[in-house]
Design a protein around this motif. Sequence first.
Motif, PDB file in Angstrom:
ATOM      1  N   TRP A   9      18.173   7.655   4.890  1.00  0.00           N
ATOM      2  CA  TRP A   9      18.227   8.957   5.576  1.00  0.00           C
ATOM      3  C   TRP A   9      19.505   9.682   5.181  1.00  0.00           C
ATOM      4  CZ3 TRP A   9      20.289  12.489   8.881  1.00  0.00           C
ATOM      5  CH2 TRP A   9      19.423  13.283   9.649  1.00  0.00           C
ATOM      6  N   ASN A  59      25.480  10.089   8.678  1.00  0.00           N
ATOM      7  CA  ASN A  59      25.315   9.877  10.121  1.00  0.00           C
ATOM      8  C   ASN A  59      26.554  10.314  10.895  1.00  0.00           C
ATOM      9  OD1 ASN A  59      27.134   7.896   9.455  1.00  0.00           O
ATOM     10  ND2 ASN A  59      25.886   6.172  10.145  1.00  0.00           N
ATOM     11  N   SER A 117      24.639  14.505  14.790  1.00  0.00           N
ATOM     12  CA  SER A 117      23.216  14.822  14.897  1.00  0.00           C
ATOM     13  C   SER A 117      22.953  16.109  14.128  1.00  0.00           C
ATOM     14  CB  SER A 117      22.835  14.999  16.371  1.00  0.00           C
ATOM     15  OG  SER A 117      21.487  15.395  16.481  1.00  0.00           O
ATOM     16  N   GLU A 175      15.554  12.300  14.114  1.00  0.00           N
ATOM     17  CA  GLU A 175      16.587  11.373  14.564  1.00  0.00           C
ATOM     18  C   GLU A 175      16.148  10.674  15.845  1.00  0.00           C
ATOM     19  OE1 GLU A 175      20.605  13.551  12.959  1.00  0.00           O
ATOM     20  OE2 GLU A 175      19.461  14.523  14.528  1.00  0.00           O
ATOM     21  N   THR A 214      22.951  10.224  16.115  1.00  0.00           N
ATOM     22  CA  THR A 214      23.970  10.228  15.064  1.00  0.00           C
ATOM     23  C   THR A 214      23.744   9.117  14.057  1.00  0.00           C
ATOM     24  OG1 THR A 214      25.619  11.204  16.535  1.00  0.00           O
ATOM     25  CG2 THR A 214      26.442  10.048  14.597  1.00  0.00           C
ATOM     26  N   THR A 215      23.276   7.977  14.506  1.00  0.00           N
ATOM     27  CA  THR A 215      23.229   6.806  13.627  1.00  0.00           C
ATOM     28  C   THR A 215      21.832   6.338  13.249  1.00  0.00           C
ATOM     29  OG1 THR A 215      23.284   5.315  15.545  1.00  0.00           O
ATOM     30  CG2 THR A 215      25.406   5.960  14.569  1.00  0.00           C
ATOM     31  N   HIS A 216      20.787   6.793  13.978  1.00  0.00           N
ATOM     32  CA  HIS A 216      19.456   6.243  13.754  1.00  0.00           C
ATOM     33  C   HIS A 216      18.384   7.335  13.584  1.00  0.00           C
ATOM     34  CE1 HIS A 216      21.443   2.600  15.129  1.00  0.00           C
ATOM     35  NE2 HIS A 216      20.380   1.896  14.777  1.00  0.00           N
ATOM     36  N   CYS A 217      17.327   6.973  12.858  1.00  0.00           N
ATOM     37  CA  CYS A 217      16.172   7.836  12.705  1.00  0.00           C
ATOM     38  C   CYS A 217      14.926   7.066  13.117  1.00  0.00           C
ATOM     39  CB  CYS A 217      16.039   8.323  11.258  1.00  0.00           C
ATOM     40  SG  CYS A 217      15.774   7.001  10.059  1.00  0.00           S
ATOM     41  N   LYS A 255      20.379   5.037   9.776  1.00  0.00           N
ATOM     42  CA  LYS A 255      20.284   6.068   8.745  1.00  0.00           C
ATOM     43  C   LYS A 255      20.767   5.583   7.384  1.00  0.00           C
ATOM     44  CE  LYS A 255      20.778  10.128  11.758  1.00  0.00           C
ATOM     45  NZ  LYS A 255      21.645  11.302  12.060  1.00  0.00           N
ATOM     46  N   THR A 256      21.610   4.553   7.390  1.00  0.00           N
ATOM     47  CA  THR A 256      22.167   4.059   6.127  1.00  0.00           C
ATOM     48  C   THR A 256      21.224   3.095   5.413  1.00  0.00           C
ATOM     49  OG1 THR A 256      23.317   2.348   7.389  1.00  0.00           O
ATOM     50  CG2 THR A 256      24.547   4.370   6.865  1.00  0.00           C
TER      51      THR A 256
END
Length: 481
Positions: free
Chosen positions: A350, A353, A356, A444, A450-453, A469-470
Amino acid sequence: MKKRTYITLFLWAAALLSGCTGDEEIVGGQSSLLTVAVTAADFSSDEGMATRTTDIGYSTTFAAGDRIGIFAIADDGIILDNNIPYTYSGTQWNPVDTDNTIHHYNYAGVTYYAYYPYSASMDDASGEQTIIDKFTPKQDQSDKADYTASDLMTGTGEVADADTDSPKLTLTLKHKMSVIVVDIKSNSYVTTGGYEYFEPIACSSIDIGGTDILQNNLAFVSSVGVYRYIVPPGSTPYSVSVSYNAGEINKEYSYSTTVKQTSAGKYHLIKLHREEAATQRDLKVGDFYYQDGSILPGDSTFYNLASNPCIGIVFKVGAGKWDSDPNRYDGKLLAVHGYVLSLDQANKSWGDNSKSWNGTSWYEYQGYVYTKNLLAGMAEGKSFPACSWCVEHTPVPTGMTSGWHFPSLNPVLDFVDNAATLNTFLSRIPGSTTISGTYISGTESGYNTTTHCNGRVTGNTGSVYRYAKTEAHLIRAMLTF
């Protein structure tokens, strides 16, 4: 039927411009707002036929950013207002420079006229004919902006309610160039809702007056199979020859004619249709979508065309959840008829991060909007590999579409949950990849935007998963048409 576009301009009245001698006494403008309405006529047929969008594929409308120039000239030839530029905001026209506006002159003997598109080279033009004589259409009209910049319109105006506090200037613009339209269609279909679509063809040559406007990429493609080219009006004949291939057997067709004379405000239609009557058929999941926007029914024998390949399959018919408004597509669509999935996929993360980015809304078809947000982030130096792959996906669609974008969660759920059906059609297309594995979306996660989708695993209908996201997972590009 002529379609007209009505625009309202609000112009400040002011003192007269310089250019009058000290001996001239001209009564100045009003202290109120001057309202100006502009009507723009469509092209009409050189054969007296009514203009239909399905014939020519493009009606006369203004887009945000378009500019016109307005003049006010006294009977003695003095230019009172000289080529005043106004720009369209999308809802109304405003002066480019608020210190340089058109004025209302409260006396007889003033002619108002306007033209489109605006050019500083038209300064000091003494009338409509002067503008026409100075104008030359662009050779390359393939981009819509260049096509409309070649579409000269001029017209005069009249002031109503001149003795009131609200004088109104009405300007009527008419096309001063001519346009040659080549309309090539294979088998056609019409849905229950009236949407007409066509089987693919591969046009190899459109020669107008000795120049191949197709091979040289000069023509404006206004809709599937409709090629437009603006020329100056006059008695010069234009030879037109067309070659194209159509159908499963890839048969070659050719046609030649001559447009003997072109007239201002007229379109000259060369209509090459394989059949006249459209077959009643609704779009279906699995229909094959081609580069130019043509569609081959999924229950037909699949075939490809070298210059107009199949680029995807229809995975949903009709508007997705809360996606019925075509206005969210920045003027690219007139309606939402369905969605197309790319034939291949990639394994991408993604991306960034740091915050958002898209304003998560789980179950909407918001991928186009989310993609715009991510593109804005890229302009700031952020990295979004999955989105980048989708936006840059090839072949690039040339029909009336949203363009490729990163799907939000809802379309991902739809194509993953319908993988079995879609794979039967994908397997018929050489070089395509079937749907299988874990797919992420542009949405998201509510867990942590901020960190996940969000995404879904093929075969796990009903379960929405969150992924860092990484992490790299599968993605497919989609488009709306």
